[in-house]
Design a protein around this motif. Structure first.
Motif, PDB file in Angstrom:
ATOM      1  N   VAL A 268       0.823  -1.212   0.000  1.00 26.84           N
ATOM      2  CA  VAL A 268       0.000   0.000   0.000  1.00 26.84           C
ATOM      3  C   VAL A 268       0.855   1.259   0.000  1.00 26.84           C
ATOM      4  CG1 VAL A 268      -1.691   1.300   1.303  1.00 26.84           C
ATOM      5  CG2 VAL A 268      -1.900  -1.162   1.120  1.00 26.84           C
ATOM      6  N   GLU A 269       1.947   1.220   0.759  1.00 25.57           N
ATOM      7  CA  GLU A 269       2.781   2.427   0.887  1.00 25.57           C
ATOM      8  C   GLU A 269       3.331   2.854  -0.465  1.00 25.57           C
ATOM      9  OE1 GLU A 269       3.604  -0.572   1.816  1.00 25.57           O
ATOM     10  OE2 GLU A 269       5.410  -0.894   0.640  1.00 25.57           O
ATOM     11  N   LEU A 270       3.397   1.917  -1.408  1.00 25.78           N
ATOM     12  CA  LEU A 270       3.890   2.257  -2.736  1.00 25.78           C
ATOM     13  C   LEU A 270       2.731   2.543  -3.698  1.00 25.78           C
ATOM     14  CD1 LEU A 270       6.518   2.433  -4.365  1.00 25.78           C
ATOM     15  CD2 LEU A 270       6.171   0.052  -5.007  1.00 25.78           C
ATOM     16  N   THR A 271       1.897   1.543  -3.899  1.00 24.67           N
ATOM     17  CA  THR A 271       0.846   1.685  -4.908  1.00 24.67           C
ATOM     18  C   THR A 271      -0.155   2.769  -4.532  1.00 24.67           C
ATOM     19  OG1 THR A 271      -0.282  -0.132  -3.795  1.00 24.67           O
ATOM     20  CG2 THR A 271       0.938  -0.655  -5.793  1.00 24.67           C
ATOM     21  N   HIS A 272      -0.657   2.714  -3.314  1.00 30.35           N
ATOM     22  CA  HIS A 272      -1.748   3.622  -2.959  1.00 30.35           C
ATOM     23  C   HIS A 272      -1.262   5.052  -2.788  1.00 30.35           C
ATOM     24  CE1 HIS A 272      -3.584  -0.214  -2.644  1.00 30.35           C
ATOM     25  NE2 HIS A 272      -4.729   0.263  -2.212  1.00 30.35           N
ATOM     26  N   GLU A 273       0.024   5.180  -2.453  1.00 34.67           N
ATOM     27  CA  GLU A 273       0.593   6.521  -2.382  1.00 34.67           C
ATOM     28  C   GLU A 273       0.531   7.186  -3.767  1.00 34.67           C
ATOM     29  OE1 GLU A 273       1.716   7.442   0.680  1.00 34.67           O
ATOM     30  OE2 GLU A 273       2.070   9.481  -0.044  1.00 34.67           O
ATOM     31  N   ILE A 274       0.819   6.380  -4.774  1.00 34.63           N
ATOM     32  CA  ILE A 274       0.749   6.906  -6.145  1.00 34.63           C
ATOM     33  C   ILE A 274      -0.671   7.350  -6.461  1.00 34.63           C
ATOM     34  CG2 ILE A 274       0.994   6.302  -8.586  1.00 34.63           C
ATOM     35  CD1 ILE A 274       3.189   4.393  -7.800  1.00 34.63           C
ATOM     36  N   GLY A 309     -11.317  11.864  -8.981  1.00 33.22           N
ATOM     37  CA  GLY A 309     -10.172  12.112  -8.108  1.00 33.22           C
ATOM     38  C   GLY A 309     -10.535  11.938  -6.645  1.00 33.22           C
ATOM     39  N   PHE A 310     -11.675  12.498  -6.259  1.00 36.02           N
ATOM     40  CA  PHE A 310     -12.101  12.366  -4.864  1.00 36.02           C
ATOM     41  C   PHE A 310     -12.288  10.897  -4.480  1.00 36.02           C
ATOM     42  CE2 PHE A 310     -13.271  16.911  -4.855  1.00 36.02           C
ATOM     43  CZ  PHE A 310     -12.774  17.228  -3.611  1.00 36.02           C
ATOM     44  N   ILE A 311     -12.907  10.143  -5.395  1.00 35.93           N
ATOM     45  CA  ILE A 311     -13.160   8.736  -5.064  1.00 35.93           C
ATOM     46  C   ILE A 311     -11.836   7.989  -4.937  1.00 35.93           C
ATOM     47  CG2 ILE A 311     -14.336   6.643  -5.795  1.00 35.93           C
ATOM     48  CD1 ILE A 311     -16.203   8.559  -7.441  1.00 35.93           C
ATOM     49  N   LEU A 312     -10.924   8.285  -5.855  1.00 37.31           N
ATOM     50  CA  LEU A 312      -9.621   7.613  -5.817  1.00 37.31           C
ATOM     51  C   LEU A 312      -8.846   7.982  -4.551  1.00 37.31           C
ATOM     52  CD1 LEU A 312      -7.690   5.760  -7.421  1.00 37.31           C
ATOM     53  CD2 LEU A 312      -6.608   7.818  -8.264  1.00 37.31           C
ATOM     54  N   LEU A 313      -9.048   9.213  -4.114  1.00 41.12           N
ATOM     55  CA  LEU A 313      -8.372   9.661  -2.897  1.00 41.12           C
ATOM     56  C   LEU A 313      -8.619   8.695  -1.742  1.00 41.12           C
ATOM     57  CD1 LEU A 313      -7.111  11.674  -0.880  1.00 41.12           C
ATOM     58  CD2 LEU A 313      -9.243  12.924  -0.911  1.00 41.12           C
ATOM     59  N   GLY A 314      -9.884   8.288  -1.586  1.00 43.74           N
ATOM     60  CA  GLY A 314     -10.223   7.374  -0.496  1.00 43.74           C
ATOM     61  C   GLY A 314      -9.504   6.046  -0.630  1.00 43.74           C
ATOM     62  N   ILE A 315      -9.421   5.556  -1.873  1.00 43.12           N
ATOM     63  CA  ILE A 315      -8.720   4.283  -2.080  1.00 43.12           C
ATOM     64  C   ILE A 315      -7.245   4.465  -1.760  1.00 43.12           C
ATOM     65  CG2 ILE A 315      -8.272   2.444  -3.726  1.00 43.12           C
ATOM     66  CD1 ILE A 315     -10.671   3.448  -5.349  1.00 43.12           C
ATOM     67  N   GLY A 316      -6.717   5.624  -2.145  1.00 43.56           N
ATOM     68  CA  GLY A 316      -5.312   5.886  -1.878  1.00 43.56           C
ATOM     69  C   GLY A 316      -5.008   5.948  -0.391  1.00 43.56           C
ATOM     70  N   VAL A 317      -5.904   6.608   0.343  1.00 39.17           N
ATOM     71  CA  VAL A 317      -5.670   6.756   1.782  1.00 39.17           C
ATOM     72  C   VAL A 317      -5.828   5.412   2.487  1.00 39.17           C
ATOM     73  CG1 VAL A 317      -6.567   7.782   3.874  1.00 39.17           C
ATOM     74  CG2 VAL A 317      -6.292   9.178   1.837  1.00 39.17           C
ATOM     75  N   ASN A 319      -7.958   3.883   4.599  1.00 39.34           N
ATOM     76  CA  ASN A 319      -8.385   3.502   5.932  1.00 39.34           C
ATOM     77  C   ASN A 319      -9.905   3.480   5.932  1.00 39.34           C
ATOM     78  OD1 ASN A 319      -9.223   6.213   6.286  1.00 39.34           O
ATOM     79  ND2 ASN A 319      -7.244   6.762   7.146  1.00 39.34           N
ATOM     80  N   GLU A 320     -10.486   2.996   7.013  1.00 38.77           N
ATOM     81  CA  GLU A 320     -11.919   2.722   6.963  1.00 38.77           C
ATOM     82  C   GLU A 320     -12.728   3.994   6.706  1.00 38.77           C
ATOM     83  OE1 GLU A 320     -13.268  -0.073   9.941  1.00 38.77           O
ATOM     84  OE2 GLU A 320     -15.278   0.779   9.742  1.00 38.77           O
ATOM     85  N   THR A 321     -12.332   5.082   7.365  1.00 37.34           N
ATOM     86  CA  THR A 321     -13.072   6.334   7.178  1.00 37.34           C
ATOM     87  C   THR A 321     -13.029   6.765   5.722  1.00 37.34           C
ATOM     88  OG1 THR A 321     -12.087   6.902   9.296  1.00 37.34           O
ATOM     89  CG2 THR A 321     -13.382   8.596   8.197  1.00 37.34           C
ATOM     90  N   ALA A 322     -11.841   6.742   5.155  1.00 34.17           N
ATOM     91  CA  ALA A 322     -11.691   7.232   3.787  1.00 34.17           C
ATOM     92  C   ALA A 322     -12.411   6.331   2.798  1.00 34.17           C
ATOM     93  CB  ALA A 322     -10.208   7.329   3.437  1.00 34.17           C
TER      94      ALA A 322
END
Lengths: 493, 773
Positions: A268-274, A309-317, A319-322
């Protein structure tokens, strides 16, 4: 095991086939379309109820057991998306007769419409990566058909780009599936997930994952892969734009959702950060696009991109809230985007132009349209108490929990500019002198406004009544955060 | 309390119907009762033994968003202001707005605003507060744009909305940070965790975000620019929203959060500095205006700056003075706005250059203005409330807890700002009511306003005088409670008129009066200074250029890559994919190679592949359509041959058929196809394309090799081989897979073909029909 899982895919397919035979009888087609869409809504509503109460519905097609045959998996995420799809289908089905389709109605508009729904639902429901590709093909082919319907020069020109870019991404998709199969020996998503987990996402797996991300990102119209979107969404009839805007890109983002909450979750630290980067850039460039034009259809079309972008943001972050924020925002955006596309369609129709610079003072003749647009602007920008706010609140809270400050600021600024881009339509098209556009004859908007009101009230209810909807989003998020549940439920281990 | 918040909203729903049904009666009459009854309801809380009340109604409890209403001294002060001034403004508007206007709209917006404002000051929940906060911006937008046929109104409405919603979103960001850090959404609960917030790394950011919200809403420098343009709204709106209530929401916010931040030096510096600069700048700019409402707008900006500065000081004396001045400002500024409205209504202009000598024609209005302006100027007279708050302000500037340079400077800046306040107050009064009459310049023949219009300003001026005469009367039961809510150490303050000659604030006041008078009388001589400051330096310009640049730059940026050129799109897409994917591959050490499970490679395979590669490359260089087509066919047949070699005759057959049909179809269409055009690409861009294409191909090859070399698991196709006959009843595994195991795929692939066929049919048919017409 329940055959219920396949019904939302088969029903529109059957509807499409039946409607082919009624192509010349427009009245029959219209009536049947309404009936089928309502049946679909009832059916998916029931499925939603069933899933919430009794858990994921799984069907192994042809009785070939998982992971060998194709598995259909209606989990809570799929159920809610399928339900939303059918809600939008109903709105579009009721809008279509007044949409000014003309001859197109006789030339298989309605069958294409249902093929599209079938493909979209299939993509949401399938638990098989190759089958996902097949449903992508179905919905893309239906969308090609809808976009060229009529065959105007500009339509053909824009659809060619749409077609070629999507064809490329389809090819990449098959190739990536081949890579997945080559490395893992399976195409069943649950088993892929299990095997990626066992292999600890070593070696080439992350790279293949990113390749899949790009496939889906092209469909989802993320920065910088969305070039095909704005113009090709503007040329067809508004009801087609609404379907596209609400459904097509969402299938892409859904696939990212699925693949990166279920399968590739070990780096996650790699893929989701992107992803967070892509999310931020999509917001910025998308909204810049929306501000760059005075064509109201284009303004709405560009607004798809920051929303993704907003939706992807949650996947990137991640965590459950996002994630719950992403789910909420996804549903919200499907509803409001279809409403907005339909709305600008009506505005263009009554104004006789889609150029903002030529409009003015419409509120004197069409007050209802004006206020609908006014409310949509705030819904879209995520101003409370509407649906966009709940999603945005969760997303930003989640982002802060993950200490991603920069993206919060970008998100807030984007919200302001989203509001500006739509408020511009309200101020320039609706405010002003009564005869700013000369003496315009009032045109009838009968049949066009009701579906918009329906969708917009849904947005309001999803905001004000969030207490009833949020627990669903939250439980979906909790479920997605634990991929093992999905794997176990499909592989029954 | 919930009824106070919701009743205006409910009534607003019925206003359009009432307005239509009873068009003979002014809609304002129905509206008036709403704020009036709310005022009556809340006035009973005023008293010495008042204690805060809390009421909670669940809304979205699972997100912590609840209607938590919290009535303490501070909210009570605001609620009474909103309902009290609200009643007076509605009363005034009945006479101000003609029945011909779209009154239904006007009062709906106004009631919407009341709901919003009550919500802001009563909510203890940050997100509910934010909700109502945005609603105030929205209703303000609608009210400013009420006469939307005017270009200036539309401009002002958009400007105010962009700036205040910008601030609102920023504040929302601050609230999100606060709610995550403290794990609560209640302001009071946050206050009790002040130490957690103060020790957070994010404190500066939180403070900045929340202050941005407050500063934009309360028109603080440099965000004040929206307020003068908001004056396009009908005057009752200016008096109500843009002077007495909405613009004080930012003040309220700072006051509300003071218990958390007041110990923090950054808070003192930012808020005091911004406040005192706003005070000076606003009063300085007010003197330059020619429109009565513009003078009042800048005056409001400056007065808000003064209150803001006092909240920034944070001392008990300053907080008390701030709260006291919130009330005083509402009384005198409200009455002045109404007088400005009367003048506009009765003379047809608000241009001070055309006005003059109206004292004899509008004696009552003039008297009201006299009290209003002199109170605003802080003239030391015992019946003007403005004087008391100014004196308290001066007192507070002399007694700061901070020892910074700013604290040293503040008393001087306070006097400077007050001098200009004095100047514009005199300018307003004497410019309108004394001097030569210019009746021929006026669009209307002026006479005194009808009594109804005078009632509201008279009541407000009575307030000015009463508070002036008995300044300590409302302290204990009212002001004290409000001050305590901001600073719990606030002590009971007895306000008196006379402290002796040696009292420093009095000396400051006298300096203000003397210098102010001098500057006022010599006004024409030094007005050239405005050419230097602000000169061309104007934040309006910044805003305007920002907005127009936003449009041009966004168009520039977007058009630079949305050229419509597919080649450019594909290059950008491919470059992105190459860069990101290869970096990931490098980062994760993705490349692996193993030859363990490869079949033997013989001369036949190698030669087939070489032929294919040569053919593929040759296509690029072919200049003739037909030749390119045939060469491409070689690649297809090569693939088919490979299938033959690897013993997949059925697939090879399919491939042969597909390839043949494709080539045949192309030849059929050949006649209609355009000639291959020579690309006019430069050598550089050709090279670029080649580099992109080759690197993408190389990348895919490497991934393919690595994927194939990763053999960690059994493949599921073994199962197919095992069960094909047993469960599927077929010897040909491929067939069983197609029609049974993965029958769903096949069904929908058929559907795809069907759709394609239909699409082509309708495309051709529809086109033909069109041409036939």
């Amino acid at each position: 095991m329940s055959n219920l899982a396949v019904l939302p895919i088969i029903l529109p397919l059957v509807a499409a086939i039946i409607l082919i035979f009624f192509n010349s009888k427009v009245h029959v087609s219209r009536a049947l379309t309404k009936v089928f869409s309502l049946v679909g809504l009832g059916l998916t509503g029931y499925i939603m109820w069933e899933v919430i109460n009794n858990g994921t519905i799984i069907m192994e097609t042809g009785d070939w057991i998982a992971p060998y045959g194709i598995v259909l998996v209606v989990d809570s995420l799929a159920a809610v998306l399928v339900l939303t799809t059918n809600i939008i289908a109903v709105a579009c089905a009721f809008y279509a007769p007044s949409a000014g389709l003309g001859e197109k109605e006789k030339y298989y508009f309605y069958p294409f419409f249902f093929f599209l729904i079938s493909g979209v639902t299939g993509a949401f429901i399938t638990g098989d990566l190759f089958n996902l590709f097949v449903f992508f093909e179905v919905l893309l082919m239906a969308s090609y058909a809808l976009i060229v319907l009529g065959g105007d020069k500009v339509q053909l020109r824009e659809s060619l780009k749409y077609l070629l870019i999507n064809l490329f991404s389809s090819m990449l998709f098959v190739t990536a599936i081949a890579f997945v199969y080559g490395a893992l020996g399976t195409v069943n998503m649950a088993q892929i997930a299990q095997r990626v987990q066992e292999a600890d996402q070593q070696g080439i797996l992350t790279t293949v994952g990113i390749l899949l991300f790009f496939v889906f990102a092209t469909k989802a119209a993320l920065f910088p892969l969305y070039y095909w979107l704005p113009k090709s969404y503007v040329v067809p009839n508004p009801v087609i734009s609404a379907l596209f805007g609400a459904l097509l890109t969402k299938v892409g983002i859904y696939s990212i959702f699925r693949v990166f909450t279920l399968i590739f979750v070990h780096r996650v630290e790699l893929t989701h950060e992107i992803f967070i980067w892509f999310a931020g850039l999509s917001m910025i460039f998308g909204i810049i696009g929306a501000l760059s034009t005075s064509n109201i259809k284009l303004i709405v079309a560009y607004n798809i991109i920051p929303a993704i972008g907003f939706i992807l943001l949650g996947i990137g972050v991640m965590n459950e809230t996002a994630i719950s924020g992403s789910v909420y925002y996804l549903i919200h955006d499907m509803v409001i985007k279809s409403a907005l596309f339909l709305l600008v369609g009506v505005i263009t129709y009554v104004a006789g132009t889609s150029d903002l610079k030529k409009m003015g003072g419409l509120i004197h003749t069409y007050p209802l349209l004006g206020w609908l647009l006014f409310i949509s602007a705030f819904v879209l920008a995520g101003i409370p108490p509407f649906s966009g706010f709940i999603g945005k609140l969760l997303l930003l809270q989640g982002a802060f929990e993950g200490e991603h400050i920069m993206i919060i600021l970008i998100g807030l600024l984007t919200s302001l500019l989203i509001l500006y881009s739509v408020a511009k339509i309200f101020i320039n098209a609706f405010w002003g002198d009564k005869d700013a556009m000369g003496q315009i004859k009032k045109k009838s908007t009968k049949g066009m406004v009701a579906p918009i009101v329906f969708l917009l009230s849904l947005s309001v209810i999803m905001g004000v009544g969030a207490e009833y909807f949020y627990p669903v989003a939250d439980s979906i998020a909790a479920y997605l955060m634990d991929p093992q549940i999905y794997i176990d439920s499909v592989l029954k281990e | 309390m919930i009824f106070a918040v919701l009743i205006p909203l409910l009534v607003a729903c019925f206003i359009p119907t009432i307005s239509k049904a009873k068009s003979k009666i002014h809609t304002g009459i129905f509206t008036f009762f709403v704020p009036f009854f709310i005022f009556l309801y809340f006035i009973r809380f005023v008293g010495e033994d008042f204690t805060p009340i809390r009421q909670t109604y669940n809304w979205i409890p699972s997100l912590g968003i609840n209607l938590d209403f919290y009535l303490d001294g501070l909210s009570l002060l605001f609620v009474l202001l909103i309902s009290g001034i609200g009643s007076l403004v509605v009363l005034y508007s009945i006479f101000y707005l003609d029945k011909q206007e779209r009154l239904g709209h006007f009062y709906v917006y106004l009631l919407l605003f009341m709901t919003a404002m009550f919500g802001v000051v009563l909510s203890d929940n940050v997100f509910v507060l934010y909700t109502f906060w945005e609603l105030t911006s929205i209703s303000s937008f609608l009210l400013i744009g009420y006469w939307h046929f005017k270009e200036r109104s539309r401009y002002g409405a958009l400007k105010s909305m962009l700036i205040t919603i910008f601030g609102g979103l920023s504040m929302f960001g601050g609230f999100i940070l606060l709610s995550v850090i403290t794990n609560t959404t209640s302001i009071q609960a946050m206050i009790s965790q002040a130490d957690v917030i103060l020790s957070s790394d994010y404190l500066p950011l939180i403070l900045a975000l929340i202050l941005l919200g407050a500063f934009t809403k309360s028109a603080q420098f440099p965000f004040h620019i929206w307020l003068p343009d908001a004056m396009e709204a009908p005057t009752p709106v200016s008096a109500y929203l843009h002077s007495a209530t909405m613009v004080k929401a930012g003040i309220f916010l700072i006051a509300r959060f003071s218990p958390i931040f007041s110990g923090y030096e950054g808070f003192f510096i930012t808020v005091s500095l911004v406040g005192i600069v706003t005070l000076c700048w606003g009063s300085y700019m007010a003197v330059r205006q020619t429109d009565l409402k513009a003078i009042l707008a800048f005056s409001t900006i400056s007065q808000l700056g003064m209150i803001m500065a006092m909240l920034g000081f944070g001392t008990t004396a300053a907080v008390f003075a701030a709260v006291f001045h919130i009330l005083n400002h509402a009384t005198f500024k409200g009455s002045l706005f109404m007088v400005a409205g009367i003048i506009d209504h009765e003379t047809g202009t608000r241009d001070i250059r055309k006005l003059g000598g109206l004292f004899t024609l509008l004696p009552i209005s003039a008297t009201l203005a006299l009290f209003g302006t002199f109170s605003m100027a802080g003239v030391p007279l015992p019946f003007l409330n403005g004087f008391y708050s100014k004196e308290l302000f001066f007192d507070a500037t002399l007694d700061l807890e901070s020892a910074s340079l700013l604290a040293e400077l503040i008393p001087y800046l306070a006097v400077l700002g007050s001098i200009f306040t004095f100047v514009y107050s005199m300018y307003f009064f004497f410019g309108v009511f004394t001097g030569p009459k210019q009746l021929n310049q006026l669009p209307k023949k002026p006479h005194e306003a009808p009594f109804g219009m005078l009632v509201s300003p008279i009541i407000l001026v009575l307030g000015v005088i009463l508070i002036g005469l008995f300044p300590s009367m409302i302290n204990a039961p009212f002001i004290q409670h409000a001050a305590e809510a901001v600073n719990s150490n606030a002590e009971y303050h007895k306000i008196s008129f006379w402290h002796g000659w040696a009292y420093p604030p009095l000396i400051m006041s006298l300096i203000v009066v003397v210098l102010g008078l001098a500057l006022f009388l010599t006004r024409k001589k030094w007005s050239g200074i405005y050419k230097v400051l602000p000169g061309k330096l104007s934040f309006n310009r910044v805003y305007n250029s920002l907005i127009s640049k936003l449009d041009t730059y966004s168009a520039g940026i977007t058009n630079s890559y949305m050229t419509g050129s597919l080649k450019l799109y594909m290059s950008l897409i491919l470059v992105t994919m190459i860069v990101v994917t290869t970096s990931i591959m490098l980062f994760t050490n993705g490349f692996t190679f193993s030859a363990s499970n490869l079949a033997d490679i013989t001369v036949i395979e190698v030669s087939v592949v070489i032929i294919m590669a040569v053919a593929a490359i040759a296509t690029i260089f072919t200049k003739h359509n037909m030749a390119a087509l045939l060469i491409l066919g070689v690649v297809g047949y090569g693939v088919a041959l490979l299938f033959v070699i690897y013993r997949a005759p059925d697939i090879a057959l399919t491939q042969f058929v597909v390839e043949t049909i494709t080539v045949a179809l192309f030849i059929l269409c050949f006649y209609h196809l355009p000639k291959l055009r020579k690309t006019d690409d430069s050598g550089g861009s050709k090279l670029m394309n080649a580099v992109i294409a080759i690197s993408f191909g190389a990348m895919m090859t490497l991934i393919g090799i690595s994927a194939h070399s990763t053999n960690l698991f059994d493949v599921i196709s073994d199962y197919f081989l095992e069960t094909s006959y047993k469960l599927g009843g077929g010897d040909n595994v491929v067939n069983v897979i197609l029609v049974d195991m993965r029958g769903l795929d096949t069904l929908f692939e058929i559907a795809v073909l069907g759709i394609a066929a239909l699409a082509i049919f309708s495309l051709i048919k529809l086109k033909k029909n069109k041409e036939a017409e």
